[in-house]
Design a protein around this motif. Structure first.
Motif, PDB file in Angstrom:
ATOM      1  N   ARG A 288       0.832  -1.205   0.000  1.00  0.00           N
ATOM      2  CA  ARG A 288       0.000   0.000   0.000  1.00  0.00           C
ATOM      3  C   ARG A 288       0.870   1.262   0.000  1.00  0.00           C
ATOM      4  NH1 ARG A 288      -4.903  -0.557   1.395  1.00  0.00           N
ATOM      5  NH2 ARG A 288      -4.475  -1.967   3.111  1.00  0.00           N
ATOM      6  N   LEU A 289       1.998   1.221   0.688  1.00  0.00           N
ATOM      7  CA  LEU A 289       2.912   2.374   0.667  1.00  0.00           C
ATOM      8  C   LEU A 289       3.341   2.674  -0.766  1.00  0.00           C
ATOM      9  CD1 LEU A 289       5.201   1.591   3.737  1.00  0.00           C
ATOM     10  CD2 LEU A 289       3.522   3.442   3.554  1.00  0.00           C
ATOM     11  N   SER A 290       3.700   1.629  -1.502  1.00  0.00           N
ATOM     12  CA  SER A 290       4.108   1.828  -2.896  1.00  0.00           C
ATOM     13  C   SER A 290       2.926   2.292  -3.742  1.00  0.00           C
ATOM     14  CB  SER A 290       4.702   0.535  -3.464  1.00  0.00           C
ATOM     15  OG  SER A 290       5.901   0.217  -2.786  1.00  0.00           O
ATOM     16  N   LEU A 291       1.761   1.707  -3.521  1.00  0.00           N
ATOM     17  CA  LEU A 291       0.562   2.124  -4.254  1.00  0.00           C
ATOM     18  C   LEU A 291       0.288   3.604  -4.023  1.00  0.00           C
ATOM     19  CD1 LEU A 291      -2.008   1.536  -5.913  1.00  0.00           C
ATOM     20  CD2 LEU A 291      -3.096   0.797  -3.778  1.00  0.00           C
ATOM     21  N   ASP A 292       0.364   4.046  -2.794  1.00  0.00           N
ATOM     22  CA  ASP A 292       0.114   5.456  -2.483  1.00  0.00           C
ATOM     23  C   ASP A 292       1.145   6.359  -3.161  1.00  0.00           C
ATOM     24  OD1 ASP A 292      -2.068   4.678  -0.974  1.00  0.00           O
ATOM     25  OD2 ASP A 292      -1.041   4.917   0.956  1.00  0.00           O
ATOM     26  N   GLU A 293       2.391   5.938  -3.197  1.00  0.00           N
ATOM     27  CA  GLU A 293       3.432   6.723  -3.880  1.00  0.00           C
ATOM     28  C   GLU A 293       3.155   6.815  -5.376  1.00  0.00           C
ATOM     29  OE1 GLU A 293       7.053   5.612  -0.782  1.00  0.00           O
ATOM     30  OE2 GLU A 293       6.917   4.560  -2.709  1.00  0.00           O
ATOM     31  N   GLU A 294       2.731   5.717  -5.973  1.00  0.00           N
ATOM     32  CA  GLU A 294       2.437   5.723  -7.414  1.00  0.00           C
ATOM     33  C   GLU A 294       1.257   6.639  -7.716  1.00  0.00           C
ATOM     34  OE1 GLU A 294       4.751   4.689  -9.036  1.00  0.00           O
ATOM     35  OE2 GLU A 294       5.545   2.845  -8.186  1.00  0.00           O
ATOM     36  N   LYS A 295       0.234   6.593  -6.879  1.00  0.00           N
ATOM     37  CA  LYS A 295      -0.918   7.471  -7.074  1.00  0.00           C
ATOM     38  C   LYS A 295      -0.511   8.936  -6.934  1.00  0.00           C
ATOM     39  CE  LYS A 295      -4.624   4.334  -5.629  1.00  0.00           C
ATOM     40  NZ  LYS A 295      -5.645   4.066  -4.587  1.00  0.00           N
ATOM     41  N   ALA A 296       0.328   9.230  -5.954  1.00  0.00           N
ATOM     42  CA  ALA A 296       0.783  10.611  -5.752  1.00  0.00           C
ATOM     43  C   ALA A 296       1.600  11.089  -6.945  1.00  0.00           C
ATOM     44  CB  ALA A 296       1.596  10.719  -4.466  1.00  0.00           C
ATOM     45  N   THR A 297       2.427  10.231  -7.483  1.00  0.00           N
ATOM     46  CA  THR A 297       3.224  10.599  -8.655  1.00  0.00           C
ATOM     47  C   THR A 297       2.311  10.870  -9.843  1.00  0.00           C
ATOM     48  OG1 THR A 297       5.144   9.363  -7.879  1.00  0.00           O
ATOM     49  CG2 THR A 297       5.032   9.825 -10.244  1.00  0.00           C
ATOM     50  N   ASP A 298       1.308  10.026 -10.037  1.00  0.00           N
ATOM     51  CA  ASP A 298       0.368  10.227 -11.135  1.00  0.00           C
ATOM     52  C   ASP A 298      -0.370  11.557 -10.982  1.00  0.00           C
ATOM     53  OD1 ASP A 298      -1.125   9.361 -13.514  1.00  0.00           O
ATOM     54  OD2 ASP A 298      -2.803   9.144 -12.109  1.00  0.00           O
ATOM     55  N   GLU A 299      -0.808  11.860  -9.770  1.00  0.00           N
ATOM     56  CA  GLU A 299      -1.507  13.131  -9.530  1.00  0.00           C
ATOM     57  C   GLU A 299      -0.585  14.320  -9.797  1.00  0.00           C
ATOM     58  OE1 GLU A 299      -3.170  12.965  -5.582  1.00  0.00           O
ATOM     59  OE2 GLU A 299      -4.410  11.223  -6.090  1.00  0.00           O
ATOM     60  N   TRP A 300       0.657  14.211  -9.384  1.00  0.00           N
ATOM     61  CA  TRP A 300       1.622  15.280  -9.622  1.00  0.00           C
ATOM     62  C   TRP A 300       1.863  15.470 -11.122  1.00  0.00           C
ATOM     63  CZ3 TRP A 300       6.607  14.795 -11.721  1.00  0.00           C
ATOM     64  CH2 TRP A 300       7.352  15.979 -11.723  1.00  0.00           C
ATOM     65  N   LEU A 301       2.017  14.375 -11.854  1.00  0.00           N
ATOM     66  CA  LEU A 301       2.212  14.462 -13.302  1.00  0.00           C
ATOM     67  C   LEU A 301       1.001  15.123 -13.970  1.00  0.00           C
ATOM     68  CD1 LEU A 301       3.786  10.957 -13.889  1.00  0.00           C
ATOM     69  CD2 LEU A 301       4.920  13.146 -14.387  1.00  0.00           C
ATOM     70  N   THR A 302      -0.191  14.769 -13.533  1.00  0.00           N
ATOM     71  CA  THR A 302      -1.411  15.375 -14.086  1.00  0.00           C
ATOM     72  C   THR A 302      -1.423  16.870 -13.831  1.00  0.00           C
ATOM     73  OG1 THR A 302      -2.689  13.334 -13.859  1.00  0.00           O
ATOM     74  CG2 THR A 302      -3.941  15.400 -13.948  1.00  0.00           C
ATOM     75  N   MET A 303      -1.105  17.269 -12.609  1.00  0.00           N
ATOM     76  CA  MET A 303      -1.079  18.688 -12.263  1.00  0.00           C
ATOM     77  C   MET A 303      -0.053  19.430 -13.117  1.00  0.00           C
ATOM     78  SD  MET A 303       0.889  21.165 -10.532  1.00  0.00           S
ATOM     79  CE  MET A 303       2.074  20.076  -9.773  1.00  0.00           C
TER      80      MET A 303
END
Length: 167
Positions: free
Chosen positions: A141-156
């Motif tokens: 889940r830690l890795s999943l959360d990091e991947e989601k955060a990276t995706d959100e940052w890339l979108t922004m």
């Protein structure tokens, strides 16, 4: 081992096989990120790729812990999906001369990678929970959360700046 072989008989077997898949993917991504950072013209994008490369090393270490928790040796299973995404990225960015368009292409490629990782980690978290392995689920889940955060940052980054610069 093929996806539908007799080697996969239980959910645990499938879980370990998918660990091998994402382990391969993360190791391949770890090699690709520095190249993507070097190609990025936008300094924030470059820094983000460098940061995510370090984060990917931590994710690899977590996967190795999960392998050990399940009595398995950390090893890879070739992942044609991530190979295809990274190979396509190499093809596309190799053909883009305009720096703004190149950065937009790099973001799109990185998001393809992130979406693959989100799908894999999400599945692994669910399976770890089904197997009664909260310890493994938490690490994944830690890795999943990091991947989601990276995706959100890339979108922004794409929406606020990079796509406009490419246009």
């Amino acid at each position: 081992m093929g996806m539908f072989t007799k080697d996969i008989e239980t959910l645990h077997d499938l879980f370990v096989y998918q660990l091998k898949d994402i382990y391969y993917a993360e190791r391949r991504i770890a090699r690709a990120l520095p190249k993507m950072a070097a190609r990025a013209a936008d300094l924030e994008l470059r820094h983000g790729f460098e940061t995510h490369a370090r984060e990917t090393q931590e994710q690899i270490a977590r996967l190795e812990q999960v392998f050990q928790m399940h009595g398995a040796v950390p090893e890879t299973a070739k992942c044609p999906s991530i190979d295809g995404i990274i190979d396509e990225t190499d093809d596309v960015v190799g053909e883009v001369a305009d720096k703004g368009v190149l950065d937009a292409a790099l973001v799109a490629a990185a998001q393809s990678v992130e979406h693959y990782e989100i799908a894999r980690y999400g599945t692994l978290v669910a399976w770890a929970q089904m197997l009664g392995r909260a310890d493994s689920a938490e690490l994944l889940r830690l890795s999943l959360d990091e991947e989601k955060a990276t995706d959100e940052w890339l979108t922004m980054l794409a929406k606020t700046r990079l796509n406009r610069a490419a246009a």
